[in-house]
Motif scaffolding. Sequence first.
Motif, PDB file in Angstrom:
ATOM      1  N   THR A 205      -9.639   9.516  11.404  1.00 41.72           N
ATOM      2  CA  THR A 205     -10.398   9.266   9.816  1.00 41.72           C
ATOM      3  C   THR A 205      -9.437   9.620   9.060  1.00 41.72           C
ATOM      4  OG1 THR A 205     -12.810  10.570   8.460  1.00 41.72           O
ATOM      5  CG2 THR A 205     -10.522  11.853  10.181  1.00 41.72           C
ATOM      6  N   SER A 206     -10.200   9.050   7.296  1.00 39.68           N
ATOM      7  CA  SER A 206      -8.841   9.058   6.443  1.00 39.68           C
ATOM      8  C   SER A 206      -9.163   9.831   5.467  1.00 39.68           C
ATOM      9  CB  SER A 206      -9.423   7.410   5.290  1.00 39.68           C
ATOM     10  OG  SER A 206     -10.250   8.129   5.588  1.00 39.68           O
ATOM     11  N   THR A 207      -9.878  11.374   5.967  1.00 39.86           N
ATOM     12  CA  THR A 207      -9.963  11.830   5.325  1.00 39.86           C
ATOM     13  C   THR A 207      -9.082  13.632   5.615  1.00 39.86           C
ATOM     14  OG1 THR A 207     -11.722  13.146   6.040  1.00 39.86           O
ATOM     15  CG2 THR A 207     -11.967  11.755   4.438  1.00 39.86           C
ATOM     16  N   PRO A 208      -8.388  13.789   5.107  1.00 38.19           N
ATOM     17  CA  PRO A 208      -7.664  14.953   5.786  1.00 38.19           C
ATOM     18  C   PRO A 208      -8.105  16.334   6.418  1.00 38.19           C
ATOM     19  CG  PRO A 208      -6.889  14.934   3.441  1.00 38.19           C
ATOM     20  CD  PRO A 208      -8.218  14.078   4.131  1.00 38.19           C
TER      21      PRO A 208
ATOM     22  N   MET B  97      -1.817   5.137   4.135  1.00 36.24           N
ATOM     23  CA  MET B  97      -1.532   4.110   5.320  1.00 36.24           C
ATOM     24  C   MET B  97      -1.333   5.673   6.658  1.00 36.24           C
ATOM     25  SD  MET B  97       1.637   1.962   5.433  1.00 36.24           S
ATOM     26  CE  MET B  97       3.093   2.564   3.850  1.00 36.24           C
ATOM     27  N   ILE B  98      -1.596   6.988   6.279  1.00 33.07           N
ATOM     28  CA  ILE B  98      -1.923   8.626   6.916  1.00 33.07           C
ATOM     29  C   ILE B  98      -3.348   7.898   7.527  1.00 33.07           C
ATOM     30  CG2 ILE B  98      -2.116  10.379   7.005  1.00 33.07           C
ATOM     31  CD1 ILE B  98       0.153  10.945   5.183  1.00 33.07           C
ATOM     32  N   ALA B  99      -3.415   8.533   8.642  1.00 34.31           N
ATOM     33  CA  ALA B  99      -4.662   9.030   9.403  1.00 34.31           C
ATOM     34  C   ALA B  99      -4.562   9.712   9.848  1.00 34.31           C
ATOM     35  CB  ALA B  99      -5.330   7.409  10.236  1.00 34.31           C
TER      36      ALA B  99
ATOM     37  N   ALA C 235       1.420  -1.389  -0.174  1.00 34.17           N
ATOM     38  CA  ALA C 235       0.278   0.424   0.391  1.00 34.17           C
ATOM     39  C   ALA C 235       0.847   1.312   0.204  1.00 34.17           C
ATOM     40  CB  ALA C 235      -0.964  -0.295   0.858  1.00 34.17           C
ATOM     41  N   SER C 236       0.572   2.521  -0.710  1.00 40.20           N
ATOM     42  CA  SER C 236       0.776   3.648  -0.028  1.00 40.20           C
ATOM     43  C   SER C 236       1.350   3.913   0.732  1.00 40.20           C
ATOM     44  CB  SER C 236       0.886   4.869  -1.986  1.00 40.20           C
ATOM     45  OG  SER C 236      -0.457   5.135  -0.783  1.00 40.20           O
ATOM     46  N   PHE C 237       2.241   4.929   0.896  1.00 45.64           N
ATOM     47  CA  PHE C 237       1.883   5.708   1.903  1.00 45.64           C
ATOM     48  C   PHE C 237       0.646   6.702   2.546  1.00 45.64           C
ATOM     49  CE2 PHE C 237       3.861   9.412   4.548  1.00 45.64           C
ATOM     50  CZ  PHE C 237       3.954   9.545   5.477  1.00 45.64           C
ATOM     51  N   GLU C 238       0.579   7.478   1.048  1.00 48.19           N
ATOM     52  CA  GLU C 238      -1.066   7.572   1.438  1.00 48.19           C
ATOM     53  C   GLU C 238      -2.275   7.434   1.616  1.00 48.19           C
ATOM     54  OE1 GLU C 238      -0.735  10.986   0.960  1.00 48.19           O
ATOM     55  OE2 GLU C 238       1.250  11.152   0.320  1.00 48.19           O
TER      56      GLU C 238
END
Length: 148
Positions: free
Chosen positions: A50-53, A39-41, A34-37
């Motif tokens: 949440t997964s949205t910035p 994996m960001i929470a 999976a990309s780094f993006e």
Amino acid sequence: MAISFNKREKEKLKQQKRLEKQRRKEERKAEGSASFEDMIAYVDENGNITSTPPDMSKRQEIDVEDIAVSTPVKEEVEEEVMQGRVEHFNSDKGYGFIKDLGSTEKYFFHISNAPASIEQGNRVTFELGRGQKGMNAVNIVLVDKGNR
């Protein structure tokens, strides 16, 4: 030296496990990670993950001086003077117990915190101080010499 049947079977199982582990590792490499993006929470304003910035237009400015990082200073509390009676006193060992007249609690005291003329049965005033094994009577003052 002969190898037993059981030992040979165990060796075959170990070899199969190694091969299976190697096969799974190669499959993971081929699929791609999976990309780094992905994996960001993010954490929203309510503390939920949440997964949205976050929406940067709703961002609030906080003044650094408004952030309190320490505990508040304790207010000076005046020590309460308690009254009691010397319940037990051992002059050879230099300690005793004072029974509080208000609550019937008993407090340990050492001769270093009491007048030298203290005896069992004396009425005293004292303050409480934390000792190694609980609250101790300190700053002991004789009120009058009571009878046993």
